[in-house]
Design a protein around this motif. Structure first.
Motif, short mmCIF file in Angstrom:
data_model
loop_
_atom_site.label_atom_id
_atom_site.label_comp_id
_atom_site.label_asym_id
_atom_site.label_seq_id
_atom_site.Cartn_x
_atom_site.Cartn_y
_atom_site.Cartn_z
N GLN A 198 0.82 -1.21 0.00
CA GLN A 198 0.00 0.00 0.00
C GLN A 198 0.85 1.27 0.00
O GLN A 198 0.33 2.36 -0.17
CB GLN A 198 -0.92 0.03 1.23
N ALA A 199 2.15 1.14 0.20
CA ALA A 199 3.02 2.31 0.24
C ALA A 199 2.98 3.07 -1.08
O ALA A 199 2.83 2.48 -2.15
CB ALA A 199 4.45 1.88 0.55
N VAL A 200 3.10 4.39 -1.00
CA VAL A 200 3.23 5.22 -2.19
C VAL A 200 4.60 4.97 -2.80
O VAL A 200 5.62 5.13 -2.13
CB VAL A 200 3.07 6.71 -1.84
N VAL A 201 4.64 4.57 -4.05
CA VAL A 201 5.90 4.25 -4.72
C VAL A 201 6.31 5.44 -5.59
O VAL A 201 5.63 5.78 -6.55
CB VAL A 201 5.80 2.97 -5.57
N ILE A 202 7.44 6.05 -5.22
CA ILE A 202 7.98 7.19 -5.97
C ILE A 202 9.23 6.72 -6.71
O ILE A 202 10.21 6.32 -6.08
CB ILE A 202 8.34 8.36 -5.04
N GLY A 203 9.18 6.75 -8.03
CA GLY A 203 10.34 6.39 -8.84
C GLY A 203 11.12 7.64 -9.22
O GLY A 203 10.52 8.65 -9.60
N ILE A 204 12.45 7.56 -9.12
CA ILE A 204 13.29 8.73 -9.38
C ILE A 204 14.24 8.46 -10.54
O ILE A 204 14.87 7.40 -10.63
CB ILE A 204 14.12 9.10 -8.14
N ASP A 205 14.34 9.44 -11.41
CA ASP A 205 15.33 9.47 -12.49
C ASP A 205 16.30 10.59 -12.15
O ASP A 205 16.09 11.74 -12.52
CB ASP A 205 14.63 9.70 -13.83
N THR A 209 -1.65 7.42 1.23
CA THR A 209 -1.71 6.09 0.63
C THR A 209 -3.10 5.81 0.06
O THR A 209 -3.22 5.15 -0.98
CB THR A 209 -1.32 4.99 1.64
N ILE A 210 -4.14 6.32 0.70
CA ILE A 210 -5.49 6.16 0.14
C ILE A 210 -5.61 6.97 -1.15
O ILE A 210 -6.22 6.50 -2.12
CB ILE A 210 -6.55 6.56 1.17
N ALA A 211 -5.02 8.16 -1.18
CA ALA A 211 -5.05 8.95 -2.41
C ALA A 211 -4.42 8.19 -3.57
O ALA A 211 -4.98 8.12 -4.67
CB ALA A 211 -4.32 10.28 -2.20
N ALA A 212 -3.25 7.60 -3.32
CA ALA A 212 -2.58 6.83 -4.38
C ALA A 212 -3.41 5.63 -4.81
O ALA A 212 -3.53 5.33 -6.00
CB ALA A 212 -1.20 6.38 -3.90
#
Length: 323
Positions: free
Chosen positions: A36-43, A91-94
């Motif tokens: 459920q964690a918000v997953v933020i991918g970084i470039d 997390t609910i928003a995501a």
């Protein structure tokens, strides 16, 4: 990649203590376990690597003018801190954004409203409410001005003293006017605008959290959904925006077929910082305009998006005056 198993995935959640996961976007794949964690991918290199966008809730890059779904923002730590500050809401928003992206608009609005009502009963919102300033000028008895100009209906949010805050009275009046336009056999075009210095600063803060029956509030919210009515109008619906367009002030507007903004317009979604998610349709309407990744960025950053950026992203269609 080897991801967590189903039991271990519990920790990657708000209740589990790790509500956000910041990863290198290149090569990362979402595990099969239901995190459920918000997953933020970084470039970090600005290379814009090929990714599976569905694996991420947010994609950040240092590359300038990055294409959708990327957001040019090197400050992942600031966004991660926003998740940690209100982990349940974030997390609910995501999760809602992921789900509603696959649904028809009317169904998406139902899902959003259910989640919104749940968060109204949560500790994060109660914490915000206890610290929020109270008081507001009285709402006018007629917060919506209605005029007919030939085959066009002009609806003006008319509470400039309160910066056209979307009170329950204004919402109901706007919904009734839109419903009448939908039922009108002459099929008038509809133009919505705001009086005074801005289009709307969103929901009337004095009314937040005043509903005693959250289930009934959901039923009323979806019954009188201005976003749904405006969407059904299709090509007959236009909004003319100026100044602040905050919260429901952008969520409803984003449902319009044609969105024209003055050069001084700016847009903001502050709900997560209040322990909430959008409740007037934003997870569906804004996300359909700019994509769920950029919508989540607006929610986590709570930054103002100016007219030029809004045009580049597709939140508005033109800068200037409506015809």
């Amino acid at each position: 990649m080897t991801g967590p198993d189903h039991l271990d995935a519990d920790r990657l959640s708000a209740p589990g203590g790790q509500p956000v996961l910041v990863v290198d976007a290149a090569g990362w794949r979402r595990p099969l376990a239901p995190i459920q964690a918000v997953v933020i991918g970084i470039d970090r290199e600005g290379a814009l690597p090929t990714v599976v966008a569905d694996d991420f809730d947010l994609l950040l890059t240092v590359a300038e003018s990055a294409p959708r779904p990327w957001v040019t923002d090197p400050q992942a730590d600031r966004l991660a801190d926003a998740v940690r500050a209100n982990p349940i809401a974030a997390t609910i928003a995501a999760g809602v954004l992921r789900l509603t992206a696959r649904l028809p608009l009317a169904d998406a609005l139902q899902v959003e409203s259910l989640a919104y009502s749940a968060l109204l009963g949560g500790r994060e919102f109660q914490r915000w409410r206890s610290a929020a300033p109270g008081g507001a000028a009285p709402c006018p008895t007629e917060p919506l001005a209605i005029a007919r100009e030939g085959d066009r209906l002009l609806l003006t949010l008319d509470d400039p003293t309160n910066r056209n805050a979307m009170s329950a009275a204004m919402r109901d009046a706007l919904y009734e006017a839109l419903a009448n336009a939908l039922d009108d056999p002459s099929r008038p075009a509809v133009l919505i605008q705001g009086a005074g210095k801005c289009f709307s600063t969103g929901g009337a803060l004095a009314e937040f959290g005043t509903a005693h029956d959250l289930a009934e509030a959901h039923a009323v919210r979806t019954l009188h959904s201005c976003a749904r009515a405006l969407d059904v109008l299709g090509s007959r619906g236009t909004v003319r925006l100026h100044g602040a367009c905050v919260g429901s002030g952008v969520e409803v507007a984003a449902a319009a077929h044609r969105r024209i903004a003055a050069a001084d317009s700016w847009f903001q979604l502050p709900e997560v910082r209040m322990g909430l998610i959008p409740g007037a349709g934003g997870t569906a309407t804004v996300a359909r305009a700019i994509g769920r990744h950029r919508t989540l960025w607006m929610l986590l950053s709570a930054r103002r998006v100016g007219a030029r950026q809004a045009l580049d992203w597709g939140l508005i269609h033109a800068i200037g005056d409506a015809p």
